[in-house]
Motif scaffolding. Structure first.
Motif, PDB file in Angstrom:
ATOM      1  N   SER A 103       9.433   8.970   9.123  1.00 26.37           N
ATOM      2  CA  SER A 103       8.176   9.729   9.144  1.00 26.37           C
ATOM      3  C   SER A 103       8.428  11.208   9.375  1.00 26.37           C
ATOM      4  N   LYS A 104       9.393  11.532  10.250  1.00 26.08           N
ATOM      5  CA  LYS A 104       9.739  12.934  10.496  1.00 26.08           C
ATOM      6  C   LYS A 104      10.342  13.559   9.239  1.00 26.08           C
ATOM      7  N   GLN A 105      11.269  12.854   8.615  1.00 28.60           N
ATOM      8  CA  GLN A 105      11.931  13.386   7.422  1.00 28.60           C
ATOM      9  C   GLN A 105      10.975  13.507   6.247  1.00 28.60           C
ATOM     10  N   THR A 106      10.061  12.542   6.105  1.00 33.95           N
ATOM     11  CA  THR A 106       9.187  12.493   4.931  1.00 33.95           C
ATOM     12  C   THR A 106       7.950  13.364   5.086  1.00 33.95           C
ATOM     13  N   PHE A 107       7.350  13.356   6.285  1.00 33.04           N
ATOM     14  CA  PHE A 107       6.070  14.050   6.483  1.00 33.04           C
ATOM     15  C   PHE A 107       6.157  15.219   7.465  1.00 33.04           C
ATOM     16  N   ASP A 108       7.293  15.357   8.172  1.00 28.47           N
ATOM     17  CA  ASP A 108       7.454  16.349   9.227  1.00 28.47           C
ATOM     18  C   ASP A 108       6.453  16.136  10.355  1.00 28.47           C
TER      19      ASP A 108
END
Length: 353
Positions: free
Chosen positions: A287-292
């Motif tokens: 989620s961090k990598q994909t949506f920040d």
């Protein structure tokens, strides 16, 4: 109440007289002095500059401090001027960079922003108070921030109470949105179906379904200009089709939170999120990598005692016959813009269909 009414008079005077921004700033400084804060004791500083990195600086319109501690970041925009949204977003950015808990945006109204620098959340706007005479909310706020009786813990308690009210209203609106959506109507129909099939038998229920229609609608009244989402939602209930494209064609851009919820619901209706993607969306790193974003996009279990309770929309959505809570922590400010990340993911999911 006289103190609040005097503040209303002073603020409104500048919107009526077309005064310059510098005069408006001086008036706001005067208001803080009326509340007991002092320029002499360096509790009020104007055009305060701070270094950001090696070569940049930010400048606050007003900084309020107490015994050397930075308390309130204050940004101003005279009521007759444009660009209020941009300035309030700028205030959020400043609070993040200066790690300040409290921010005020003063323009056509007064807005209080709150942030806890110890967590991963961003500053949130707690309340907008109009400059109208005898406004109890306004009186309550200035009583809390008066210099002579100021207690930071009282202000934090006030902010936490407003956060609770926001969450309660959000939960109610989420339930209304769910039950008036296609999914909500189907959920209610299933409850009725299960009950009637047990009591009357499946044949009678199927005949009943062919003779009646059940639709849940919002009893609240909407003005024509108030909410294009209401029209959008009802069109979807009738057609069960995508309607966001028509909004985009007319250059109408939903706020990021509503945009995520609406487009995600379309993906769910069209069954475009497979089991593999669902599993990834429950991972914090993905989620961090994909949506920040700072939290998993989906959470399967959540209860009121969970510290993440306020960070997810209620009620949950149904994906592949499983219930998931969707992260509500989406931002669209210069310091943190999640929209491009989400749109890239959305295009990827749609291209795989």
């Amino acid at each position: 109440m006289d103190k609040w009414n005097e503040i209303c008079f002073l603020i409104k005077k500048h919107s009526q007289e077309n005064s310059k921004e510098a005069f408006f700033q001086n008036e706001v400084v005067n208001i803080f002095e009326k509340l007991g804060w002092s320029r002499y004791r360096d509790e009020i500083e104007t055009e305060k500059s701070f270094p950001i990195g090696a070569n940049n600086r930010l400048r606050l319109d007003i900084l309020i401090s107490l015994e050397g501690e930075k308390l309130f970041a204050v940004e101003l925009k005279r009521a007759t001027n444009q660009g209020s949204v941009r300035i309030s977003q700028q205030l959020v950015s400043y609070m993040l960079q200066l790690k300040m808990k409290f921010g005020f945006f003063i323009g056509e109204n007064i807005q209080l922003f709150y942030d806890d620098p110890n967590d991963n959340k961003h500053p949130i706007k707690l309340i907008e108070i109009e400059f109208t005479e005898n406004n109890q909310e306004g009186l309550q706020l200035i009583e809390i921030i008066k210099r002579n009786t100021f207690d930071k813990h009282k202000l934090i308690n006030y902010c936490n109470q407003k956060l609770k009210e926001i969450e309660e209203n959000k939960s109610l609106n989420d339930l209304i949105d769910f039950f008036t959506s296609t999914q909500g109507n189907e959920y209610v129909l299933k409850l009725i179906s299960d009950d009637l099939k047990d009591k009357q038998g499946p044949k009678i229920f199927e005949e009943l379904k062919s003779k009646i229609s059940i639709e849940i609608t919002n009893k609240s009244s909407y003005s024509k200009t108030e909410n294009i989402d209401y029209l959008r939602k009802n069109l979807r209930n009738i057609e069960v089709k995508r309607t966001y494209s028509s909004l985009k064609d007319n250059n109408i851009e939903l706020p990021i939170g509503k945009y995520v919820r609406e487009t995600l619901n379309e993906l769910i209706i069209d069954n475009l999120i497979n089991a593999e993607e669902t599993a990834k969306l429950q991972r914090a790193d993905y989620s961090k990598q994909t949506f920040d974003i700072q939290f998993p996009f989906l959470k399967k279990t959540l209860n009121r005692d969970d510290p993440d309770w306020i960070r997810y929309w209620k009620p949950p959505v149904s994906i592949n016959r499983e219930r998931y809570f969707v992260c509500s922590q989406w931002y669209e400010v210069s310091a943190n813009n999640d929209r491009p990340y989400y749109e890239n993911w959305l295009k990827k999911i749609k291209s795989n269909c």
